[in-house]
Design a protein around this motif. Structure first.
Motif, mmCIF file in Angstrom:
data_model
loop_
_atom_site.group_PDB
_atom_site.id
_atom_site.type_symbol
_atom_site.label_atom_id
_atom_site.label_comp_id
_atom_site.label_asym_id
_atom_site.label_seq_id
_atom_site.Cartn_x
_atom_site.Cartn_y
_atom_site.Cartn_z
ATOM 1 N N PHE A 158 -3.276 -2.673 -2.138
ATOM 2 C CA PHE A 158 -3.000 -4.532 -2.905
ATOM 3 C C PHE A 158 -1.565 -4.697 -2.138
ATOM 4 O O PHE A 158 -1.058 -4.110 -1.700
ATOM 5 C CB PHE A 158 -2.033 -3.916 -4.224
ATOM 6 C CG PHE A 158 -1.035 -3.845 -4.632
ATOM 7 C CD1 PHE A 158 0.344 -4.158 -4.636
ATOM 8 C CD2 PHE A 158 -1.368 -1.910 -5.267
ATOM 9 C CE1 PHE A 158 1.261 -2.926 -4.133
ATOM 10 C CE2 PHE A 158 -0.992 -1.317 -5.562
ATOM 11 C CZ PHE A 158 1.240 -1.468 -5.047
ATOM 12 N N ILE A 159 -1.080 -6.591 -2.237
ATOM 13 C CA ILE A 159 -0.409 -7.162 -1.385
ATOM 14 C C ILE A 159 0.647 -7.873 -2.370
ATOM 15 O O ILE A 159 0.487 -7.823 -3.776
ATOM 16 C CB ILE A 159 -0.689 -8.375 -0.805
ATOM 17 C CG1 ILE A 159 -1.708 -6.806 0.566
ATOM 18 C CG2 ILE A 159 0.487 -8.683 -0.104
ATOM 19 C CD1 ILE A 159 -2.038 -8.353 1.332
ATOM 20 N N GLU A 160 1.692 -6.743 -2.756
ATOM 21 C CA GLU A 160 3.209 -6.799 -2.966
ATOM 22 C C GLU A 160 3.963 -8.779 -2.873
ATOM 23 O O GLU A 160 3.903 -8.754 -1.975
ATOM 24 C CB GLU A 160 4.059 -6.167 -3.285
ATOM 25 C CG GLU A 160 4.665 -6.028 -4.530
ATOM 26 C CD GLU A 160 5.925 -4.869 -4.188
ATOM 27 O OE1 GLU A 160 6.162 -4.564 -3.677
ATOM 28 O OE2 GLU A 160 5.722 -4.431 -5.396
ATOM 29 N N VAL A 161 3.415 -9.687 -4.123
ATOM 30 C CA VAL A 161 4.508 -10.194 -4.298
ATOM 31 C C VAL A 161 5.532 -10.494 -4.755
ATOM 32 O O VAL A 161 5.789 -10.423 -5.961
ATOM 33 C CB VAL A 161 3.224 -12.064 -4.392
ATOM 34 C CG1 VAL A 161 4.176 -13.239 -3.972
ATOM 35 C CG2 VAL A 161 2.075 -11.749 -3.911
ATOM 36 N N ASP A 162 6.672 -11.538 -4.256
ATOM 37 C CA ASP A 162 7.962 -11.257 -4.161
ATOM 38 C C ASP A 162 8.398 -12.593 -4.673
ATOM 39 O O ASP A 162 8.665 -13.370 -4.281
ATOM 40 C CB ASP A 162 9.113 -10.248 -3.595
ATOM 41 C CG ASP A 162 10.823 -10.764 -4.296
ATOM 42 O OD1 ASP A 162 10.837 -10.940 -5.220
ATOM 43 O OD2 ASP A 162 11.233 -10.033 -4.073
ATOM 44 N N LEU A 163 8.430 -12.808 -6.007
ATOM 45 C CA LEU A 163 9.181 -14.280 -6.729
ATOM 46 C C LEU A 163 10.024 -14.404 -6.777
ATOM 47 O O LEU A 163 11.030 -15.144 -7.507
ATOM 48 C CB LEU A 163 7.816 -14.427 -7.842
ATOM 49 C CG LEU A 163 6.070 -14.676 -7.847
ATOM 50 C CD1 LEU A 163 5.180 -14.348 -9.496
ATOM 51 C CD2 LEU A 163 6.179 -15.474 -6.800
ATOM 52 N N SER A 164 10.939 -12.807 -6.395
ATOM 53 C CA SER A 164 12.576 -13.358 -6.743
ATOM 54 C C SER A 164 13.050 -14.417 -6.571
ATOM 55 O O SER A 164 14.755 -14.713 -7.068
ATOM 56 C CB SER A 164 13.113 -11.649 -6.567
ATOM 57 O OG SER A 164 12.713 -11.554 -5.211
ATOM 58 N N GLU A 165 13.117 -14.997 -5.222
ATOM 59 C CA GLU A 165 13.697 -16.314 -4.895
ATOM 60 C C GLU A 165 12.772 -17.211 -5.279
ATOM 61 O O GLU A 165 13.244 -18.330 -4.673
ATOM 62 C CB GLU A 165 13.467 -16.030 -3.333
ATOM 63 C CG GLU A 165 14.113 -14.894 -2.675
ATOM 64 C CD GLU A 165 15.471 -15.012 -3.233
ATOM 65 O OE1 GLU A 165 16.389 -16.015 -3.098
ATOM 66 O OE2 GLU A 165 16.479 -14.314 -3.354
ATOM 67 N N VAL A 166 12.021 -17.669 -6.083
ATOM 68 C CA VAL A 166 11.271 -19.085 -6.790
ATOM 69 C C VAL A 166 12.157 -19.770 -7.600
ATOM 70 O O VAL A 166 12.398 -19.161 -8.333
ATOM 71 C CB VAL A 166 9.417 -18.680 -7.263
ATOM 72 C CG1 VAL A 166 8.918 -20.375 -7.713
ATOM 73 C CG2 VAL A 166 8.858 -18.056 -6.402
ATOM 74 N N PRO A 212 -6.860 -7.418 -3.966
ATOM 75 C CA PRO A 212 -5.704 -8.150 -5.302
ATOM 76 C C PRO A 212 -3.862 -8.564 -4.378
ATOM 77 O O PRO A 212 -3.464 -7.407 -3.815
ATOM 78 C CB PRO A 212 -6.088 -7.060 -6.388
ATOM 79 C CG PRO A 212 -6.326 -5.831 -5.916
ATOM 80 C CD PRO A 212 -7.017 -5.732 -4.296
ATOM 81 N N LEU A 213 -3.634 -9.666 -5.208
ATOM 82 C CA LEU A 213 -2.192 -9.667 -4.723
ATOM 83 C C LEU A 213 -1.848 -9.213 -6.201
ATOM 84 O O LEU A 213 -1.905 -9.760 -7.663
ATOM 85 C CB LEU A 213 -1.878 -11.271 -5.081
ATOM 86 C CG LEU A 213 -2.557 -11.561 -3.471
ATOM 87 C CD1 LEU A 213 -1.920 -13.526 -3.496
ATOM 88 C CD2 LEU A 213 -1.718 -11.316 -2.348
ATOM 89 N N HIS A 214 -0.648 -8.009 -6.589
ATOM 90 C CA HIS A 214 0.268 -7.925 -7.630
ATOM 91 C C HIS A 214 1.762 -8.824 -7.148
ATOM 92 O O HIS A 214 2.847 -8.846 -6.274
ATOM 93 C CB HIS A 214 1.123 -6.739 -7.496
ATOM 94 C CG HIS A 214 -0.455 -6.045 -7.953
ATOM 95 N ND1 HIS A 214 -0.513 -4.133 -8.255
ATOM 96 C CD2 HIS A 214 -1.594 -6.308 -8.039
ATOM 97 C CE1 HIS A 214 -1.919 -4.054 -8.193
ATOM 98 N NE2 HIS A 214 -2.699 -4.432 -8.344
ATOM 99 N N PHE A 215 2.045 -9.594 -8.365
ATOM 100 C CA PHE A 215 3.450 -10.048 -8.723
ATOM 101 C C PHE A 215 4.757 -9.806 -9.438
ATOM 102 O O PHE A 215 4.081 -9.009 -10.093
ATOM 103 C CB PHE A 215 2.736 -11.255 -8.981
ATOM 104 C CG PHE A 215 2.096 -12.482 -8.411
ATOM 105 C CD1 PHE A 215 2.325 -13.452 -7.716
ATOM 106 C CD2 PHE A 215 0.525 -12.841 -8.214
ATOM 107 C CE1 PHE A 215 1.935 -14.110 -6.818
ATOM 108 C CE2 PHE A 215 -0.762 -13.266 -8.105
ATOM 109 C CZ PHE A 215 -0.077 -14.004 -7.333
#
Length: 193
Positions: free
Chosen positions: A144-152, A106-109
């Motif tokens: 899980f794999i963490e997805v960093d959205l801080s630059e979107v 799973p991806l954790h945003f």
């Protein structure tokens, strides 16, 4: 995270035996793989039902104790009844340090609320994927794999598979095939105020 569950070996196999097992509150299963022969086992249904609710269980190394003997396994397949809250069958694969596996993780945003496109421009984040297939040694499988959205934002409108930070020894299956799919995208605010 490592889980430990209890199981008993079962001699009776087949449709009728499995039905009788389920009616008595048990779940039929199998442990296969490695150099050993497959072992037909049974688990307590209720404890297995609640264990399967934990997302981490689906990607964790599991220690199954079958009549006093321990096996290190990964969950490979679960069959559920179409409409009842009932597990029909469960499969585990034996693994060790040398076993290479492909499994959905799973991806954790995180940081979607502080992304410049959301905070400053009033847009939203659209989530395209919620899991990815990885290939690695069974003992290195991430929970899980963490997805960093801080630059979107408007200048950086999406996060692709190639942008994910993976643990050492883990590779994405899609990137192996040359597909760099988008994981999440920025959707700009429509219209005026």
């Amino acid at each position: 995270m490592t889980f430990e569950i209890q199981a008993q070996a079962r001699a009776a196999q087949g449709t009728g035996a499995s039905r009788r097992l389920r009616n008595s509150g048990k779940v039929p299963g199998i442990i296969y793989g490695g150099s050993k022969t497959p072992v037909a086992v049974e688990f307590d249904h209720n404890s297995m039902w609640y264990t399967l609710k934990d997302e981490a269980f689906h990607t964790a190394l599991v220690k199954v104790i079958v009549d006093g003997s321990a096996e290190q396994v990964l969950l490979r397949s679960v069959q559920y009844h179409p409409f009842k809250q009932l597990i029909l069958h469960i499969d585990f694969q034996r693994v060790d340090d040398n076993t290479s596996v492909e499994l959905k993780v799973p991806l954790h945003f995180k940081n979607a609320d502080v992304a410049p496109g959301v905070k400053l421009d009033g847009g939203t984040i659209g989530y395209i994927l919620n899991e990815v297939v990885v290939r690695c040694a069974a003992t290195k499988l991430p929970e899980f794999i963490e997805v960093d959205l801080s630059e979107v934002g408007a200048g950086n409108a999406s996060v692709h598979l190639s942008d994910l930070k993976l643990p050492a020894g883990v590779e994405l299956r899609s990137l192996v095939r040359g597909e760099d799919l988008a994981v999440a995208t920025f959707n700009a605010k429509k219209g005026g105020d």
